[in-house]
Design a protein around this motif. Structure first.
Motif, PDB file in Angstrom:
ATOM      1  N   VAL A 269      41.074   2.263   0.164  1.00 29.38           N
ATOM      2  CA  VAL A 269      39.900   2.095  -0.705  1.00 29.38           C
ATOM      3  C   VAL A 269      38.921   1.101  -0.098  1.00 29.38           C
ATOM      4  O   VAL A 269      37.703   1.328  -0.077  1.00 29.38           O
ATOM      5  CB  VAL A 269      40.330   1.645  -2.123  1.00 29.38           C
ATOM      6  N   GLU A 270      39.450   0.024   0.446  1.00 32.69           N
ATOM      7  CA  GLU A 270      38.610  -1.009   1.060  1.00 32.69           C
ATOM      8  C   GLU A 270      37.818  -0.431   2.238  1.00 32.69           C
ATOM      9  O   GLU A 270      36.614  -0.675   2.383  1.00 32.69           O
ATOM     10  CB  GLU A 270      39.521  -2.150   1.544  1.00 32.69           C
ATOM     11  N   LYS A 273      35.085   2.056   0.955  1.00 36.71           N
ATOM     12  CA  LYS A 273      33.924   1.362   0.365  1.00 36.71           C
ATOM     13  C   LYS A 273      33.024   0.793   1.463  1.00 36.71           C
ATOM     14  O   LYS A 273      31.798   0.795   1.342  1.00 36.71           O
ATOM     15  CB  LYS A 273      34.395   0.267  -0.583  1.00 36.71           C
ATOM     16  N   LYS A 274      33.652   0.331   2.523  1.00 34.07           N
ATOM     17  CA  LYS A 274      32.887  -0.176   3.674  1.00 34.07           C
ATOM     18  C   LYS A 274      32.064   0.948   4.299  1.00 34.07           C
ATOM     19  O   LYS A 274      30.883   0.774   4.614  1.00 34.07           O
ATOM     20  CB  LYS A 274      33.863  -0.768   4.696  1.00 34.07           C
ATOM     21  N   LEU A 276      31.173   3.727   2.807  1.00 25.89           N
ATOM     22  CA  LEU A 276      30.223   4.218   1.812  1.00 25.89           C
ATOM     23  C   LEU A 276      28.968   3.343   1.773  1.00 25.89           C
ATOM     24  O   LEU A 276      27.874   3.826   1.452  1.00 25.89           O
ATOM     25  CB  LEU A 276      30.889   4.273   0.439  1.00 25.89           C
ATOM     26  N   HIS A 286      33.318  10.089  -0.851  1.00 25.95           N
ATOM     27  CA  HIS A 286      33.555  10.129  -2.300  1.00 25.95           C
ATOM     28  C   HIS A 286      34.835  10.912  -2.618  1.00 25.95           C
ATOM     29  O   HIS A 286      35.619  10.514  -3.485  1.00 25.95           O
ATOM     30  CB  HIS A 286      32.360  10.747  -3.019  1.00 25.95           C
ATOM     31  N   LEU A 289      37.802   8.781  -1.814  1.00 26.06           N
ATOM     32  CA  LEU A 289      37.993   7.743  -2.835  1.00 26.06           C
ATOM     33  C   LEU A 289      38.636   8.328  -4.085  1.00 26.06           C
ATOM     34  O   LEU A 289      39.530   7.724  -4.688  1.00 26.06           O
ATOM     35  CB  LEU A 289      36.647   7.094  -3.190  1.00 26.06           C
ATOM     36  N   HIS A 322      34.196  10.088  -8.788  1.00 17.67           N
ATOM     37  CA  HIS A 322      34.015  10.405  -7.365  1.00 17.67           C
ATOM     38  C   HIS A 322      34.116  11.904  -7.106  1.00 17.67           C
ATOM     39  O   HIS A 322      33.331  12.447  -6.315  1.00 17.67           O
ATOM     40  CB  HIS A 322      35.016   9.619  -6.520  1.00 17.67           C
TER      41      HIS A 322
END
Length: 480
Positions: A269-270, A273-274, A276, A286, A289, A322
């Motif tokens: 997830v980390e 997000k980076k 994204l 998406h 995620l 998502h």
């Protein structure tokens, strides 16, 4: 030029080697998705983008934007001049072919003829003969990359292109990368239902050896090593690539997939997000995620007897958010529709789940195994969430009517068999149930069991011609 001249031009155009003669059909691909993919690659990959601009030009033409198509061909020419100043002619043949076709479609026949003549004279000069259709590795490679981007239907043809060019240039890093990617993609689809094969492992390793800075290929190699139960080795490639390109979205999304499959979902997830933050519209990110939050939900339910309802609801909400972001942007993203529908069902939002399944059935680029997989998930929802066995049976039957074998079809067959046997045990059976069970046994080669089922179906429905015919054919197949 006259209309006659326009018609005579067509035969010359068909001799050109470019996107317009490679039999690339717009109905086989999601053009918006392809356009976004090409745009991201142009932005984030530092290599020459000649083939990307050529393909983007063709996509613009398919979307009825020929002026934009011409602008992209101009950019392709600029890329040639910048990256291959000593090979302008041989590197521009596909671009010039595309120019000719686009001007032809714009009914600017003189301009089209100019580019046809340019390709013809260039080919004759390069080949040293009167032949004006020349076989250059750069052209075959560009065709291979194009076919690869056009989707699954074109993978075998892409493989053939890269195999051809590697015969003459076995150490070319770009050609080896294309071959490795297409082998990975082919394997990904062909072996869904089996243990992961490793046909792509050697080409991926070879591509990484030839270009250790291609972190996208390194990530694919890591995933393939993970498939082969060589997780620590795969992780070393991920960690090395992370040092080289820590901000490249194309690498990060596969690194996240590696860690999600490894069970380190928070790390995945980390990373997502980076990525994204760099490409906020990426449907792939998406979707990944959504898969992460789904995995967290299933793990919570599995490891906790009474999981906190707020936590469950929040994970369902995040996954739905998502997945829905993906389906809103990409209406033909099949697996995201299935994932969204299943998550709606998890949240007891059954009407929205059914609507999403129906939208998925309308996608016009589905393969037979996609449809069978879709039927399976739709049936599971009807059977277990909506408690509608009759509807589930009807959909299972539709899946079995698609007579090509696949992982999804096998799942449908097994699930339907189990459901029918349960109905018979509960005394709820009718002639249709026995006939369906007979069909399932027949598909599995269990002819004697199939005969017994059809005999029971005929006891309940003596005049049914379908059952009588099936029973007769079964008996004949045993006696012959």
């Amino acid at each position: 030029m006259s209309i006659v001249s326009g018609n005579s031009l067509k035969s010359s155009l068909l001799q050109l080697q470019c996107h317009f003669t490679w039999n690339l059909l717009k109905q086989d691909v999601d053009l918006d998705d392809l356009e976004e993919t090409i745009g991201d690659q142009i932005e984030f990959f530092l290599k020459s983008n000649i083939s990307n601009y050529n393909l983007l030009s063709y996509v613009c033409h398919l979307k009825n934007s020929n002026e934009e198509a011409l602008r992209n061909l101009q950019k392709a020419e600029e890329e040639v001049q910048k990256n291959h100043p000593d090979e302008i002619t041989r590197r521009s043949l596909v671009t010039w072919g595309n120019y000719a076709w686009i001007y032809y479609h714009m009914e600017k026949y003189e301009e089209a003829q100019t580019y046809v003549s340019k390709v013809e004279s260039s080919c004759k000069k390069l080949s040293g003969t009167a032949q004006w259709k020349i076989q250059l590795p750069e052209i075959y490679a560009e065709q291979g990359w194009t076919l690869l981007k056009f989707g699954r239907k074109y993978y075998e043809r892409a493989k053939n292109c890269f195999e051809n060019v590697l015969k003459n240039e076995p150490n070319n890093p770009e050609f080896n990368a294309g071959y490795a990617i297409v082998m990975y993609r082919l394997e990904d689809f062909a072996h869904r239902q089996c243990e992961h094969a490793s046909l792509s492992l050697k080409p991926l390793k070879r591509a990484v050896e030839l270009n250790p800075n291609d972190t996208f290929i390194m990530a694919l190699l890591a995933l393939k090593l993970q498939d082969s139960k060589r997780v620590p080795e795969g992780e070393r490639y991920i960690e090395e690539a992370m040092q080289k390109t820590p901000d490249l979205p194309y690498f990060l999304r596969y690194a996240a997939k590696f860690y999600r499959r490894k069970g380190e979902v928070d790390k995945a997830v980390e990373i997502l997000k980076k990525a994204l933050a760099v490409t906020p519209k990426s449907v792939f990110l998406h979707h990944q995620l959504g898969l992460c939050y789904r995995q967290k939900l299933f793990r919570l339910k599995k490891t906790t007897s009474y999981p906190p309802q707020e936590q469950v609801e929040e994970l369902i909400r995040l996954a739905i958010f998502h997945f829905k972001t993906v389906t809103d942007q990409r209406t033909k993203f099949f697996s995201a529709h299935v994932d969204l529908a299943n998550m709606y069902a998890e949240g007891k939002r059954y009407e929205e789940a059914e609507e999403t399944f129906q939208k998925a059935f309308q996608i016009n680029i589905l393969f037979y195994d996609d449809k069978q997989e879709l039927y399976y998930h739709s049936c599971m929802q009807k059977e277990f969430y909506m408690k509608s066995e009759s509807e589930a049976i009807r959909y299972y039957r539709e899946a079995l009517k698609i007579e090509k074998d696949s992982y999804g079809r096998n799942k449908c067959r097994n699930a339907l068999k189990k459901l029918l046997e349960q109905r018979i045990q509960r005394g709820l059976e009718d002639a249709t149930d026995f006939a369906m069970l007979g069909l399932i046994h027949n598909l599995a080669g269990e002819k004697h069991e199939a005969i017994e089922c059809y005999e029971k179906a005929i006891e309940l429905c003596p005049d049914n011609e379908e059952y009588l015919t099936a029973l007769c054919e079964l008996r004949l197949s045993i006696s012959s």
